[in-house]
Motif scaffolding. Structure first.
Motif, mmCIF file in Angstrom:
data_model
loop_
_atom_site.group_PDB
_atom_site.id
_atom_site.type_symbol
_atom_site.label_atom_id
_atom_site.label_comp_id
_atom_site.label_asym_id
_atom_site.label_seq_id
_atom_site.Cartn_x
_atom_site.Cartn_y
_atom_site.Cartn_z
ATOM 1 N N ARG A 195 1.042 -0.986 0.072
ATOM 2 C CA ARG A 195 0.064 0.144 0.079
ATOM 3 C C ARG A 195 0.864 1.202 -0.099
ATOM 4 O O ARG A 195 1.839 1.163 0.709
ATOM 5 C CB ARG A 195 -0.849 -0.174 1.148
ATOM 6 N N VAL A 196 0.497 2.019 -0.742
ATOM 7 C CA VAL A 196 1.131 3.520 -0.993
ATOM 8 C C VAL A 196 0.441 4.485 0.261
ATOM 9 O O VAL A 196 -0.927 4.569 -0.169
ATOM 10 C CB VAL A 196 1.375 4.091 -2.178
ATOM 11 N N MET A 197 1.010 5.074 0.875
ATOM 12 C CA MET A 197 0.193 6.144 1.894
ATOM 13 C C MET A 197 0.911 7.621 1.665
ATOM 14 O O MET A 197 2.182 7.622 1.776
ATOM 15 C CB MET A 197 0.394 5.605 3.206
ATOM 16 N N GLN A 233 -4.494 6.668 0.015
ATOM 17 C CA GLN A 233 -3.865 5.512 0.187
ATOM 18 C C GLN A 233 -4.350 4.641 -1.154
ATOM 19 O O GLN A 233 -5.416 4.980 -1.557
ATOM 20 C CB GLN A 233 -4.590 4.825 1.261
ATOM 21 N N ARG A 234 -3.310 4.013 -1.691
ATOM 22 C CA ARG A 234 -3.304 3.457 -2.902
ATOM 23 C C ARG A 234 -2.972 1.940 -2.708
ATOM 24 O O ARG A 234 -1.645 1.718 -2.365
ATOM 25 C CB ARG A 234 -2.822 4.127 -4.181
ATOM 26 N N GLY A 235 -3.886 0.830 -3.010
ATOM 27 C CA GLY A 235 -3.242 -0.469 -2.895
ATOM 28 C C GLY A 235 -3.344 -1.067 -4.214
ATOM 29 O O GLY A 235 -3.780 -0.381 -5.426
ATOM 30 N N GLU A 236 -3.123 -2.260 -4.121
ATOM 31 C CA GLU A 236 -3.152 -3.116 -5.622
ATOM 32 C C GLU A 236 -4.297 -2.865 -6.179
ATOM 33 O O GLU A 236 -4.698 -2.987 -7.377
ATOM 34 C CB GLU A 236 -3.005 -4.456 -5.362
ATOM 35 N N GLU A 237 -5.638 -2.988 -5.544
ATOM 36 C CA GLU A 237 -6.948 -2.918 -6.129
ATOM 37 C C GLU A 237 -7.193 -1.427 -6.351
ATOM 38 O O GLU A 237 -8.557 -1.177 -6.641
ATOM 39 C CB GLU A 237 -7.922 -3.604 -5.041
ATOM 40 N N GLY A 238 -6.709 -0.518 -6.126
ATOM 41 C CA GLY A 238 -6.931 0.826 -6.396
ATOM 42 C C GLY A 238 -7.164 1.765 -5.021
ATOM 43 O O GLY A 238 -6.511 1.496 -4.147
ATOM 44 N N ASP A 239 -7.639 2.972 -5.198
ATOM 45 C CA ASP A 239 -7.585 3.910 -3.917
ATOM 46 C C ASP A 239 -8.295 3.215 -2.835
ATOM 47 O O ASP A 239 -9.418 2.518 -3.126
ATOM 48 C CB ASP A 239 -8.457 5.122 -4.370
ATOM 49 N N LEU A 240 -7.992 3.526 -1.610
ATOM 50 C CA LEU A 240 -8.479 2.888 -0.448
ATOM 51 C C LEU A 240 -9.502 4.054 0.230
ATOM 52 O O LEU A 240 -8.911 5.146 0.247
ATOM 53 C CB LEU A 240 -7.416 2.424 0.472
ATOM 54 N N GLU A 241 -10.366 3.629 0.902
ATOM 55 C CA GLU A 241 -11.288 4.423 1.435
ATOM 56 C C GLU A 241 -11.050 5.208 2.752
ATOM 57 O O GLU A 241 -11.211 6.337 2.860
ATOM 58 C CB GLU A 241 -12.650 3.545 2.156
ATOM 59 N N GLU A 242 -10.002 4.531 3.621
ATOM 60 C CA GLU A 242 -9.661 5.251 4.712
ATOM 61 C C GLU A 242 -8.958 6.518 4.396
ATOM 62 O O GLU A 242 -7.741 6.417 3.905
ATOM 63 C CB GLU A 242 -8.741 4.320 5.572
ATOM 64 N N GLN A 243 -9.443 7.850 4.857
ATOM 65 C CA GLN A 243 -8.822 8.796 4.343
ATOM 66 C C GLN A 243 -9.324 9.986 5.211
ATOM 67 O O GLN A 243 -10.410 10.066 5.913
ATOM 68 C CB GLN A 243 -9.166 9.251 2.965
ATOM 69 N N THR A 249 3.975 12.957 4.095
ATOM 70 C CA THR A 249 4.944 11.963 3.864
ATOM 71 C C THR A 249 4.592 10.971 2.935
ATOM 72 O O THR A 249 3.318 10.569 2.834
ATOM 73 C CB THR A 249 5.364 11.303 5.279
ATOM 74 N N CYS A 250 5.248 10.602 1.949
ATOM 75 C CA CYS A 250 4.854 9.372 1.274
ATOM 76 C C CYS A 250 5.727 8.009 1.711
ATOM 77 O O CYS A 250 7.031 8.288 1.715
ATOM 78 C CB CYS A 250 5.466 9.757 -0.452
ATOM 79 N N SER A 251 4.829 7.065 1.854
ATOM 80 C CA SER A 251 5.489 5.950 2.454
ATOM 81 C C SER A 251 4.749 4.660 1.731
ATOM 82 O O SER A 251 3.513 4.683 1.208
ATOM 83 C CB SER A 251 5.632 5.843 3.753
#
Length: 134
Positions: free
Chosen positions: A47-49, A62-72, A108-110
């Protein structure tokens, strides 16, 4: 030879440690926060955060393999995006639409696999008042 290798490694790390300062006027259409990293591990659940440590929740995007993630964080909902092929292109830059003065902060990008976190870069965003006419 070992000293050269250490110097090259330190140069590589320092380039990724701080991307610098990005300045934009409040009300601009959008601003890009850069994050490019070619050494991402091939992990499951990677996951990219993009985060801000002064927020709760701290997640800007946040972005995971399946696309953008909801937690924001709510203040960024509908205003952030990343390239759809970010995990393939190694370009994890964040696009922030309609920046506000309150968006001024350190970002921060991590990456994380859910266990460990790899910090790639820090970007300071400075949103200047005055609007579109400056």
């Amino acid at each position: 030879m070992k000293m050269l290798l250490v110097m090259v490694l330190l140069l590589h790390v320092s380039q990724h440690a701080l991307a610098g300062v990005v300045e934009v006027n409040e009300g601009a259409e959008l601003v890009f926060l850069p994050c490019v990293f070619r050494g991402i591990p091939a992990e499951d659940n990677l996951r990219v955060m993009w985060t801000r440590s002064d927020l709760n929740p701290r997640f800007v995007h946040q972005r995971g393999e399946e696309g953008d993630l909801e937690e924001q964080n709510q203040r960024y909902r509908g205003r952030t995006s990343m390239k759809p092929d970010a995990l393939d292109s190694s370009d994890f830059s964040l696009t922030l639409r309609k920046p506000h003065l309150s968006d001024s902060s350190n970002y921060t990008c991590s990456f994380t696999d859910g266990v460990e976190e790899l910090r790639v870069t820090d970007v300071e965003l400075k949103v200047k008042g005055g609007g579109e006419g400056d």
